[in-house]
Design a protein around this motif. Structure first.
Motif, PDB file in Angstrom:
ATOM      1  N   ILE A  40      27.844  35.917  32.621  1.00 54.50           N
ATOM      2  CA  ILE A  40      29.100  36.534  33.529  1.00 54.50           C
ATOM      3  C   ILE A  40      28.592  35.308  34.359  1.00 54.50           C
ATOM      4  N   LYS A  41      27.722  35.343  35.110  1.00 56.79           N
ATOM      5  CA  LYS A  41      27.123  34.242  36.265  1.00 56.79           C
ATOM      6  C   LYS A  41      27.930  33.415  36.200  1.00 56.79           C
ATOM      7  N   SER A  42      28.334  32.282  34.909  1.00 57.17           N
ATOM      8  CA  SER A  42      28.255  30.981  34.637  1.00 57.17           C
ATOM      9  C   SER A  42      29.352  30.851  34.627  1.00 57.17           C
ATOM     10  N   MET A  43      30.555  32.154  34.588  1.00 60.38           N
ATOM     11  CA  MET A  43      31.981  32.401  34.150  1.00 60.38           C
ATOM     12  C   MET A  43      32.871  31.668  35.590  1.00 60.38           C
ATOM     13  N   PRO A  44      33.442  30.935  35.585  1.00 57.05           N
ATOM     14  CA  PRO A  44      34.724  30.299  36.739  1.00 57.05           C
ATOM     15  C   PRO A  44      35.046  31.592  37.401  1.00 57.05           C
ATOM     16  N   ALA A  45      34.960  31.251  38.880  1.00 53.78           N
ATOM     17  CA  ALA A  45      35.118  32.434  39.320  1.00 53.78           C
ATOM     18  C   ALA A  45      37.171  32.857  39.269  1.00 53.78           C
ATOM     19  N   PRO A  46      37.750  33.492  39.687  1.00 48.91           N
ATOM     20  CA  PRO A  46      39.162  34.380  39.328  1.00 48.91           C
ATOM     21  C   PRO A  46      39.629  33.762  40.387  1.00 48.91           C
ATOM     22  N   VAL A  47      40.576  32.394  40.122  1.00 46.62           N
ATOM     23  CA  VAL A  47      41.652  32.006  40.686  1.00 46.62           C
ATOM     24  C   VAL A  47      42.520  33.584  41.927  1.00 46.62           C
ATOM     25  N   SER A  48      42.542  33.708  42.897  1.00 44.33           N
ATOM     26  CA  SER A  48      43.198  34.306  44.095  1.00 44.33           C
ATOM     27  C   SER A  48      44.632  33.841  44.724  1.00 44.33           C
ATOM     28  N   GLU A  94      33.005  41.820  47.887  1.00 48.13           N
ATOM     29  CA  GLU A  94      32.145  41.693  48.819  1.00 48.13           C
ATOM     30  C   GLU A  94      31.331  42.216  49.007  1.00 48.13           C
ATOM     31  N   LYS A  95      30.783  42.904  47.995  1.00 48.89           N
ATOM     32  CA  LYS A  95      28.944  43.051  47.060  1.00 48.89           C
ATOM     33  C   LYS A  95      28.229  41.946  46.586  1.00 48.89           C
ATOM     34  N   ASP A  96      28.710  41.219  46.365  1.00 45.72           N
ATOM     35  CA  ASP A  96      28.207  40.325  45.530  1.00 45.72           C
ATOM     36  C   ASP A  96      27.469  40.876  43.760  1.00 45.72           C
ATOM     37  N   ILE A  97      28.402  41.418  43.102  1.00 46.26           N
ATOM     38  CA  ILE A  97      28.126  42.123  42.120  1.00 46.26           C
ATOM     39  C   ILE A  97      28.641  41.016  41.284  1.00 46.26           C
ATOM     40  N   PRO A  98      28.374  40.714  39.834  1.00 48.34           N
ATOM     41  CA  PRO A  98      29.017  39.631  39.110  1.00 48.34           C
ATOM     42  C   PRO A  98      29.917  41.205  38.036  1.00 48.34           C
TER      43      PRO A  98
END
Length: 168
Positions: free
Chosen positions: A160-168, A115-119
């Protein structure tokens, strides 16, 4: 006599540790491989840091500790991390241990960080994370940039920023 009885207690404690596998006969801690540590993590521990990134994060945290910067650029523990995220005044990244049990202790932190856009990233071992920041036990660490460790910080943040986002 009293001294002999305390030595017997110490010998009993040592043998109990040997049976659990925490300490070998030489007194050194037994090490698990990265794959074994990842297999012990909770299913929600995504994105998991690679072996290389995990080492970089631990190195960064040790540099922060050795440089005496722990109070300036490192917030550890669930309470301090949530307070820092709520204030939203500091920019950094979040490191969470993946083998926390029960997982409910940290399950709310990634949602709040998104929510806070923190990696954020998970590392496989709570014990290794705590050792890197020189505490007995910690489940999560919020790392803020500091000029003394900027090179290590930027390398970790980019990966960390280049890692793929977790699938929800």
């Amino acid at each position: 006599m009293a001294r002999d009885s305390t030595m017997e207690v110490d010998e009993k404690n040592t043998s109990a540790l040997d049976k659990t596998g925490d300490v070998t006969n030489n007194g050194e801690e037994s090490q698990m491989t990265y794959e074994e540590l990842v297999s012990l993590c909770a299913p929600i521990a995504q994105p998991m840091a690679s072996r290389r990134l995990t080492k970089q994060i631990y190195k960064l945290l040790r540099k922060i500790q050795a440089g005496g910067l722990r109070k300036d650029c490192c917030f550890f523990g669930t309470k301090a991390v949530m307070k820092t995220l709520r204030q939203n005044t500091k920019k950094g990244f979040l490191v969470i241990a993946g083998d926390v049990s029960p997982i409910d202790l940290i399950s709310h932190i990634p949602v709040f960080a998104e929510e806070k856009d923190i990696p954020y990233v998970y590392v496989p071992s709570q014990d290794d994370l705590a050792a890197a920041v020189a505490t007995n036990a910690t489940m999560c660490v919020f790392v803020v940039d500091h000029e003394a460790v900027a090179k290590y910080y930027n390398a970790c943040l980019e990966e960390i920023k280049s890692m793929p986002a977790p699938v929800s």
